[in-house]
Scaffold this active site. Structure first.
Site, short mmCIF file in Angstrom:
data_model
loop_
_atom_site.label_atom_id
_atom_site.label_comp_id
_atom_site.label_asym_id
_atom_site.label_seq_id
_atom_site.Cartn_x
_atom_site.Cartn_y
_atom_site.Cartn_z
CE LYS A 30 -4.61 0.70 -0.34
NZ LYS A 30 -5.41 -0.16 -0.22
N GLY A 63 -20.85 5.84 1.99
CA GLY A 63 -19.94 6.73 1.49
C GLY A 63 -21.22 6.93 -0.33
CG ASN A 105 -15.03 3.23 -7.61
OD1 ASN A 105 -14.57 2.50 -7.04
ND2 ASN A 105 -15.17 3.69 -9.04
N1 GLU Z 1 -7.13 -0.09 -3.75
C1 GLU Z 1 -8.10 -1.07 -3.64
C2 GLU Z 1 -7.60 -2.10 -2.53
O1 GLU Z 1 -8.05 -1.68 -1.88
C3 GLU Z 1 -7.24 -1.89 -5.65
C4 GLU Z 1 -5.35 -2.70 -4.57
C5 GLU Z 1 -5.61 -2.51 -6.30
O2 GLU Z 1 -5.89 -2.95 -7.63
O3 GLU Z 1 -4.47 -2.80 -5.98
O4 GLU Z 1 -8.15 -2.99 -2.58
#
Ligand code: GLU
Length: 429
Positions: A107, A219, A222
């Site tokens: 992350k 929320g 997206n």
């Molecule tokens: N940010 C999204 C998640 O928390 C997608 C992560 C990604 O596609 O690598 O799952």
């Protein structure tokens, strides 16, 4: 320390420790998985439109790459910390493992409120983020994607910057890109659609009729937008409310309408930072209620799809007796204390890293399409997503039934088991 005072990383570790003890993971292996494998913290100096340099702080955390390159989004948020990023990186490891895609967990983040930046400043910040870490990420190392506060356009700038530095076009270095620069059809709606695929399977298991059900959503980013659309379109159920942070009033509101909300209309009156136009919503018959009104709605399904810690010891008792399913669209929306309460009330919880894995599953498909340089049509992507997430749901449900476990524990059991298996095969433990 009382659990409600844990920060996100301590919460992720508490969840992991609890389940690791329960399923007898070797203490030495536990010690490895309790912490991220690698962490990067860096400054990003950006020339602002006023000509001055402003320094931002950025992070990238790679929790595990046992099953494949680290994978996970980048958040742009004013309250981002290394600990929130660590927690989210760990959750990504479990998410990719439970979905059975050959990726690890990572992350990233930047401490910034993106709505305060001009387009040019945003672009320079995105390029600066890549300049700082490009040596330590890449298609076979760690692949970023969008998350809260970041967009496909930002992913395009990042992919471009990475490609320039690498010296060749590298679309699979970043996922969540726009169509036309290696994005995948279906990626935008994937997380919300995946949430609803898991709800559909949960309803089958519980013997509920989807078309007779009501959902309350927290929320309107997206995930929430497409979960609402799919709930109505695919399940033929009703969505009674969504909620959003109002940047003008600096508070959140729950927007509800008795006959159900129309997510496509609400999308048309929502700005790029997720604020719904209050006046237009009221004209169309919506009521703007207090921020947490969504949690007390008389609904069958709650879909918290905003941020972490939103169902907690202060508000868990407000959940209506009618609620049968909590589907975690967000990452970490239920605190460990609130989780105990859900268990007591026998609410069927679909844990975050299973429920919202549709985004990363489709990111994986995006990377696959980039690498073979051949792109699937829209129905093919959504069909593959449905197959993959449905299989993941049933792997977890089976474990939960066989071992008499709560769904979250079963999901951890499946995910940790797969990661440990890879570590063993690779000779790491
Ligand atoms: N940010 C999204 C998640 O928390 C997608 C992560 C990604 O596609 O690598 O799952």
């Amino acid at each position: 320390m009382p659990v409600n005072q844990l920060n996100a990383f301590q919460m992720a570790q508490t969840q992991f420790d609890g389940i690791a003890a329960k399923i007898n993971i070797d203490p030495q292996v536990r010690e490895v998985l309790r912490y991220p494998a690698r962490e990067f913290r860096f400054q990003i100096p950006v020339r602002m439109d006023n000509g001055k340099i402003q320094v931002f702080f950025g992070f990238r955390v790679q929790h595990s790459d046992a099953r494949g390159p680290a994978k996970g989004g980048i958040r742009f948020a004013s309250n981002e910390t290394l600990d929130t990023v660590r927690a989210l990186a760990m959750w990504m490891t479990w998410k990719c493992a439970v979905a059975d895609i050959p990726l690890g967990g990572g992350k990233g983040g930047v401490v910034v409120d993106p709505s305060t930046l001009s387009v040019g400043e945003k672009e320079r910040l995105c390029r600066g983020w890549i300049d700082a870490v490009w040596h330590d990420i890449g298609p076979r190392v760690d692949v970023p994607a969008p998350d809260v506060g970041t967009t496909p356009q930002m992913m395009a700038w990042m992919m471009d910057e990475y490609s320039k530095l690498a010296g060749h076009y590298s679309p699979s270095a970043i996922t969540g890109k726009p169509l036309g620069v290696g994005g995948s059809l279906g990626r935008t709606e994937a997380t919300g659609y995946g949430v609803v695929d898991t709800i559909r399977e949960a309803m089958k298991h519980l013997g509920m009729k989807p078309e007779k059900t009501i959902a309350a959503i927290q929320g309107f980013g997206n995930v929430a937008q497409y979960a609402a659309i799919a709930y109505i379109k695919e399940l033929r159920g009703k969505v009674i409310c969504v909620s959003c942070y109002d940047r003008n009033d600096q508070v959140s509101y729950t927007y509800s309408r008795k006959d159900g909300i129309d997510p496509i209309f609400l999308q048309s009156i929502t700005d790029q930072y997720g604020t719904i136009d209050q006046a237009k919503a009221k004209d169309a018959g919506y009521t703007a209620e207090e921020a947490e009104a969504w949690i007390a709605k008389e609904a069958d399904v709650l879909i918290p799809s905003a941020l972490e810690g939103q169902i907690n010891s202060d508000n868990v008792n407000r959940i209506h007796p009618r609620v049968k399913i909590v589907a975690e669209g967000a990452n970490g929306p239920v605190t460990p204390e609130a989780d105990e309460e859900l268990k007591k009330r026998s609410i069927f919880d679909i844990p975050d890293f299973l429920c919202n894995s549709g985004g990363v599953i489709t990111s994986y498909f995006e990377g696959v399409q980039n690498d073979m340089n051949y792109y699937w049509d829209h129905p093919s992507v959504l069909r593959r997503l449905d197959q993959k997430i449905t299989k993941a749901f049933h792997d977890v449900l089976e474990t939960s039934l066989e071992r008499n476990m709560y769904m979250r524990e079963a999901a951890y059991t499946v995910a940790i088991g797969r990661v440990v298996d890879a570590m063993e095969w690779r000779g790491w433990i």
